[in-house]
Motif scaffolding. Structure first.
Motif, PDB file in Angstrom:
ATOM      1  N   GLU A 270       0.805  -1.227   0.000  1.00 61.73           N
ATOM      2  CA  GLU A 270       0.000   0.000   0.000  1.00 61.73           C
ATOM      3  C   GLU A 270       0.841   1.282   0.000  1.00 61.73           C
ATOM      4  O   GLU A 270       0.439   2.300   0.564  1.00 61.73           O
ATOM      5  CB  GLU A 270      -0.961  -0.006   1.198  1.00 61.73           C
ATOM      6  CG  GLU A 270      -1.930  -1.185   1.155  1.00 61.73           C
ATOM      7  CD  GLU A 270      -2.848  -1.230   2.360  1.00 61.73           C
ATOM      8  OE1 GLU A 270      -3.427  -0.176   2.675  1.00 61.73           O
ATOM      9  OE2 GLU A 270      -2.963  -2.293   2.977  1.00 61.73           O
ATOM     10  N   ARG A 288       5.092   0.046   4.937  1.00 60.26           N
ATOM     11  CA  ARG A 288       3.738  -0.014   4.389  1.00 60.26           C
ATOM     12  C   ARG A 288       2.933   1.251   4.661  1.00 60.26           C
ATOM     13  O   ARG A 288       3.132   1.920   5.661  1.00 60.26           O
ATOM     14  CB  ARG A 288       3.000  -1.243   4.922  1.00 60.26           C
ATOM     15  CG  ARG A 288       2.823  -1.296   6.415  1.00 60.26           C
ATOM     16  CD  ARG A 288       2.148  -2.603   6.822  1.00 60.26           C
ATOM     17  NE  ARG A 288       2.931  -3.744   6.369  1.00 60.26           N
ATOM     18  CZ  ARG A 288       2.383  -4.922   6.010  1.00 60.26           C
ATOM     19  NH1 ARG A 288       1.079  -5.082   6.043  1.00 60.26           N
ATOM     20  NH2 ARG A 288       3.159  -5.917   5.633  1.00 60.26           N
ATOM     21  N   ARG A 289       2.088   1.548   3.708  1.00 60.70           N
ATOM     22  CA  ARG A 289       1.179   2.698   3.723  1.00 60.70           C
ATOM     23  C   ARG A 289       1.905   4.042   3.668  1.00 60.70           C
ATOM     24  O   ARG A 289       1.302   5.082   3.901  1.00 60.70           O
ATOM     25  CB  ARG A 289       0.248   2.648   4.946  1.00 60.70           C
ATOM     26  CG  ARG A 289      -0.706   1.461   4.967  1.00 60.70           C
ATOM     27  CD  ARG A 289      -1.553   1.455   6.222  1.00 60.70           C
ATOM     28  NE  ARG A 289      -0.725   1.365   7.420  1.00 60.70           N
ATOM     29  CZ  ARG A 289      -0.238   0.232   7.915  1.00 60.70           C
ATOM     30  NH1 ARG A 289      -0.507  -0.916   7.325  1.00 60.70           N
ATOM     31  NH2 ARG A 289       0.516   0.253   9.002  1.00 60.70           N
ATOM     32  N   ASP A 305       3.703   4.184   7.449  1.00 61.68           N
ATOM     33  CA  ASP A 305       2.797   5.321   7.659  1.00 61.68           C
ATOM     34  C   ASP A 305       3.540   6.659   7.691  1.00 61.68           C
ATOM     35  O   ASP A 305       3.234   7.533   8.507  1.00 61.68           O
ATOM     36  CB  ASP A 305       1.995   5.135   8.955  1.00 61.68           C
ATOM     37  CG  ASP A 305       1.155   3.868   8.921  1.00 61.68           C
ATOM     38  OD1 ASP A 305       0.269   3.774   8.051  1.00 61.68           O
ATOM     39  OD2 ASP A 305       1.405   2.971   9.742  1.00 61.68           O
TER      40      ASP A 305
END
Length: 318
Positions: A270, A288-289, A305
């Motif tokens: 992601e 991730r993200r 994040d």
């Protein structure tokens, strides 16, 4: 009129004699070229043997035939309908098996001869690998479906899935990569790289067949994208044009020193990477993200994040 024609004849004779003079030099040119073929420095990029090497033209035909099978009805020359589908698919698969097994065999045999390897039963291996690739078509179709759905869901300019299949260069490059990656995993020489470099030549997207790429992968626009051999990309990743997932500066003898080692970054699930971003190094992990902004240069890992952005540049208006 006749006088004009006659006046041109001496000039034509002179031109013919001059042409002959140049052609007489061609045997010497041929001998010079043949001598260069025996030169030690040039010998490694000369193939003069009774055994054929893989054909780039045949590889391109294989890609086009596989595209017909992966996207039935989109790229076929003939109309497909429920009545002739089974017959048409049977013909395509049969033709593809012969084309694939032959080119795989040529690739393996070429390595055996050039590097004096022991016999690998290349004909049988060619048949096995060709069959294995064709058996994996349903799985490749499923993962390509996730790529196309992700492209549609994330692109408001996309009017339909048909438009994406027909026209998006990222989808074509990813399709070729997913085919080539199967052959790369089977340790087929030459063919996987010929495939991805063909896609590179017509899309501007350079994906090494050794890269590991998860599902729902999107390359938006695409031109200038580079994904190195040991890059690892998770699921639901989107990257834009001009993104490089590359290696750090390497020494002159890097071919022997670093071959087979992790040199390219890992991109977790992601993640979004915007245009012009450069991410380098085998130890670099993008968590991730995370969102990587445009034109940034990253050589260290980024926690999950995280947003990585450049400071706004100072613009000068005149």
């Amino acid at each position: 009129m006749d006088e004009d024609i006659r006046s041109d004849r001496p000039t034509c004779r002179i031109d013919a004699e001059s042409f002959s003079h140049y052609r007489e030099k061609l045997p010497g040119v041929v001998e010079s070229i043949l001598e260069s073929c025996d030169d030690v420095e040039c010998h490694t990029h000369t193939h003069i043997d009774y055994e054929p090497i893989p054909s780039r033209e045949s590889v391109i035909n294989i890609i086009n035939k596989l595209r017909e099978i992966l996207f039935p009805g989109y790229f076929n020359n003939e109309k497909l309908d429920p009545v002739n589908l089974r017959y048409s698919m049977g013909q395509s698969v049969s033709v593809l098996f012969d084309m694939l097994s032959e080119q795989v065999c040529h690739s393996i045999r070429h390595d055996c001869f050039r590097y004096n390897q022991s016999c690998t039963h290349c004909v049988e291996k060619g048949n096995e690998i060709a069959l294995s690739l064709l058996e994996s078509v349903p799985a490749i179709r499923k993962i390509l479906a996730t790529d196309i759905n992700a492209a549609y869901d994330g692109d408001p300019a996309a009017k339909s899935h048909d438009e994406i299949v027909f026209s998006y260069p990222g989808v074509f490059a990813i399709m070729v990569y997913r085919i080539a990656h199967k052959l790369f995993e089977a340790e087929v020489p030459l063919l996987p790289r010929i495939m991805t470099e063909y896609a590179h030549s017509i899309t501007g997207i350079d994906i090494h067949p050794g890269a590991e790429i998860g599902e729902s992968f999107v390359i938006d626009h695409g031109t200038g994208v580079v994904i190195g051999e040991t890059a690892e990309i998770g699921n639901n990743v989107r990257i834009y044009q001009g993104v490089t997932l590359g290696a750090l500066s390497i020494p002159k003898d890097a071919g022997e020193q670093l071959r087979g080692k992790k040199r390219h970054p890992t991109i977790e699930d992601e993640v979004i990477i915007y245009a012009g971003a450069t991410i380098l190094g085998g130890d670099t992990i993008i968590g991730r993200r995370s969102v990587i902004g445009g034109n940034v240069w990253i050589t260290e890992s980024v926690p999950p994040d995280t947003r990585v952005l450049m400071e706004p540049p100072r613009l000068i208006y005149k």
